[in-house]
Scaffold this motif. Structure first.
Motif, PDB file in Angstrom:
ATOM      1  N   ALA A 238     -60.841  65.641  10.703  1.00  0.00           N
ATOM      2  CA  ALA A 238     -60.131  66.031  11.928  1.00  0.00           C
ATOM      3  C   ALA A 238     -59.498  64.820  12.595  1.00  0.00           C
ATOM      4  O   ALA A 238     -58.369  64.884  13.107  1.00  0.00           O
ATOM      5  N   TRP A 239     -60.212  63.690  12.608  1.00  0.00           N
ATOM      6  CA  TRP A 239     -59.646  62.459  13.169  1.00  0.00           C
ATOM      7  C   TRP A 239     -58.420  62.015  12.381  1.00  0.00           C
ATOM      8  O   TRP A 239     -57.396  61.615  12.960  1.00  0.00           O
ATOM      9  N   ILE A 266     -55.553  56.948  24.026  1.00  0.00           N
ATOM     10  CA  ILE A 266     -56.505  55.841  24.111  1.00  0.00           C
ATOM     11  C   ILE A 266     -57.731  56.280  24.912  1.00  0.00           C
ATOM     12  O   ILE A 266     -58.880  56.053  24.504  1.00  0.00           O
ATOM     13  N   ASP A 267     -57.495  56.920  26.054  1.00  0.00           N
ATOM     14  CA  ASP A 267     -58.603  57.367  26.908  1.00  0.00           C
ATOM     15  C   ASP A 267     -59.476  58.390  26.186  1.00  0.00           C
ATOM     16  O   ASP A 267     -60.707  58.363  26.301  1.00  0.00           O
ATOM     17  N   ALA A 271     -63.427  57.710  25.275  1.00  0.00           N
ATOM     18  CA  ALA A 271     -64.441  58.641  25.777  1.00  0.00           C
ATOM     19  C   ALA A 271     -65.351  59.111  24.651  1.00  0.00           C
ATOM     20  O   ALA A 271     -66.571  59.227  24.829  1.00  0.00           O
ATOM     21  N   ARG A 272     -64.776  59.367  23.478  1.00  0.00           N
ATOM     22  CA  ARG A 272     -65.596  59.795  22.339  1.00  0.00           C
ATOM     23  C   ARG A 272     -66.503  58.653  21.860  1.00  0.00           C
ATOM     24  O   ARG A 272     -67.638  58.881  21.465  1.00  0.00           O
ATOM     25  N   ILE A 273     -65.992  57.424  21.912  1.00  0.00           N
ATOM     26  CA  ILE A 273     -66.809  56.271  21.515  1.00  0.00           C
ATOM     27  C   ILE A 273     -67.959  56.082  22.498  1.00  0.00           C
ATOM     28  O   ILE A 273     -69.093  55.774  22.106  1.00  0.00           O
ATOM     29  N   PRO A 282     -64.152  57.486  15.369  1.00  0.00           N
ATOM     30  CA  PRO A 282     -63.281  57.116  16.487  1.00  0.00           C
ATOM     31  C   PRO A 282     -62.936  55.629  16.510  1.00  0.00           C
ATOM     32  O   PRO A 282     -61.855  55.252  16.981  1.00  0.00           O
ATOM     33  N   TRP A 283     -63.824  54.777  15.983  1.00  0.00           N
ATOM     34  CA  TRP A 283     -63.490  53.355  15.901  1.00  0.00           C
ATOM     35  C   TRP A 283     -62.319  53.130  14.945  1.00  0.00           C
ATOM     36  O   TRP A 283     -61.398  52.349  15.241  1.00  0.00           O
ATOM     37  N   SER A 284     -62.338  53.795  13.819  1.00  0.00           N
ATOM     38  CA  SER A 284     -61.217  53.695  12.874  1.00  0.00           C
ATOM     39  C   SER A 284     -59.935  54.239  13.496  1.00  0.00           C
ATOM     40  O   SER A 284     -58.851  53.688  13.313  1.00  0.00           O
ATOM     41  N   PHE A 285     -60.078  55.335  14.231  1.00  0.00           N
ATOM     42  CA  PHE A 285     -58.929  55.938  14.899  1.00  0.00           C
ATOM     43  C   PHE A 285     -58.354  54.972  15.937  1.00  0.00           C
ATOM     44  O   PHE A 285     -57.131  54.813  16.053  1.00  0.00           O
TER      45      PHE A 285
END
Length: 391
Positions: A238-239, A266-267, A271-273, A282-285
């Protein structure tokens, strides 16, 4: 019984020689003969006759009593073409398989394109849905007969539901959709498949092919991926699709990337991180988001990472990201402009490499030692040049 005598030994089980042949025979499970039909069942497993069931029921794969094509009057004008194999270890095909594909090879060699060939293709697909040549020839017949492609879409949908990770059936659906010039059913269909397996690569690929082929940029894909990410933050598929929608899709459609200056995205990612800093997705994203936008977002992201670090968060993904972030600042001078500031960042990056190697990512110890050496060798010349300018 004499108190001094030992207890009697338990009786021994009968030896193999004492087991009768009838006992052995009765213990053997009976195997069904699949040459009698495409979906033959053992006698004690056959379902009861249901008079309400229709022979053309969409959920049925084949007739329960398969009649070999050699015995069908309507196929007497065709001689099956056997598979010629020079292998010393030939595949033990069933009689049903030999019959169906023998006739399929024959009609393809003859170039026949008739309604009966479509039925033959369906029987062949039941036996081997991964046969690319089968689907290629079926599309030729569909085009020649001007067949109802909506019906074909429904048919291949049923096949995909039973073979959801088969590349050939997904490719056939893609081509049928392109022939229809109408992708309206594809989003609900792929969503249905993804509800069963949210990481089905073929479903995601099909969805992207449809979006790209029909230049569909303004679609609710971000909402779709957001829903899946909330359901499973570790769903990297999904990411990845979200990034595709924001960047690659608009570019492929001749439009501007939606990543540029996208503070909301970005926000969303930060928030997910914050919720799960040990989630690599999310870090890769985030890396992808800031890849070409470090000058605009460096301060915000740096403060975010430093805050997590000061909260004693030691996720390997946070630490790895901070190393890259410091390297970016050393080379570009977003915050660190003086030699001592750059030196401080280099020292921090090297210290983090040591922590990763010895505490937080020991399984990749050799890798982080190499990264530590690379950081030093890569930026040493920048620090030397800056020091000389100061003098």
């Amino acid at each position: 019984m004499d108190p001094g005598s030992s207890a009697p030994e338990p009786p021994l089980p009968p030896s193999y020689s004492e087991v009768s042949a009838q006992d052995v025979k009765s213990s053997k499970p009976s195997l069904p003969d699949d040459s009698a039909g495409l979906k033959q069942l053992p006698d004690d497993s056959k379902p009861a006759d249901d008079s309400s069931a229709s022979p053309s029921d969409d959920d049925s794969d084949a007739e329960p009593d398969f009649v070999p094509y050699e015995k069908r009057p309507e196929w007497q004008d065709i001689a099956p073409m056997p598979l010629v194999s020079g292998s010393v270890m030939p595949i033990a095909y069933t009689d049903t398989f030999k019959s169906v594909f023998g006739y399929f090879r024959a009609v393809m060699a003859a170039g026949e394109m008739s309604p009966r060939v479509l039925q033959l293709c369906e029987d062949a697909a039941l036996l081997n849905a991964a046969n690319y040549t089968l689907w290629m020839y079926r599309r030729k017949v569909l085009t020649h007969l001007h067949s109802d492609l909506r019906a074909e879409l429904q048919y291949i949908g049923r096949v995909i539901e039973k073979n959801p990770k088969n590349y050939q059936v997904w490719y056939h659906r893609q081509k049928v959709v392109e022939m229809l010039k109408d992708p309206s059913e594809e989003f609900d269909f792929t969503a249905k498949i993804l509800r069963r397996d949210a990481k089905n690569y073929h479903a995601w690929q099909h969805r992207q092919c449809v979006l790209r082929h029909f230049d569909i940029v303004q679609h609710s894909e971000l909402s779709f991926t957001e829903k899946l990410i909330f359901e499973d933050p570790f769903n990297n598929s999904a990411w990845m699709h979200r990034f595709f929608v924001l960047d690659e899709l608009p570019r492929s459609c001749g439009k501007k990337s939606m990543l540029e200056g996208n503070t909301a995205e970005i926000d969303f990612t930060l928030a997910r991180i914050s919720e799960q800093s040990h989630n690599e997705s999310p870090w890769s994203f985030l890396r992808g988001l800031v890849r070409d936008q470090w000058p605009q977002f460096y301060g915000k992201i740096c403060d975010f990472c430093e805050d997590l670090f000061n909260q004693n968060m030691r996720s390997p993904f946070l630490l790895a990201f901070m190393i890259d972030m410091y390297e970016e600042d050393i080379s570009q001078g977003h915050k660190a402009r003086m030699p001592d500031e750059k030196q401080h960042l280099m020292n921090r990056a090297e210290s983090i490499c040591v922590d990763l190697a010895e505490k937080h990512d020991v399984i990749r110890k050799a890798y982080w030692i190499w990264i530590k050496q690379r950081v030093r060798s890569k930026h040493a010349h920048l620090l030397s040049a800056a020091s000389l300018q100061e003098v």
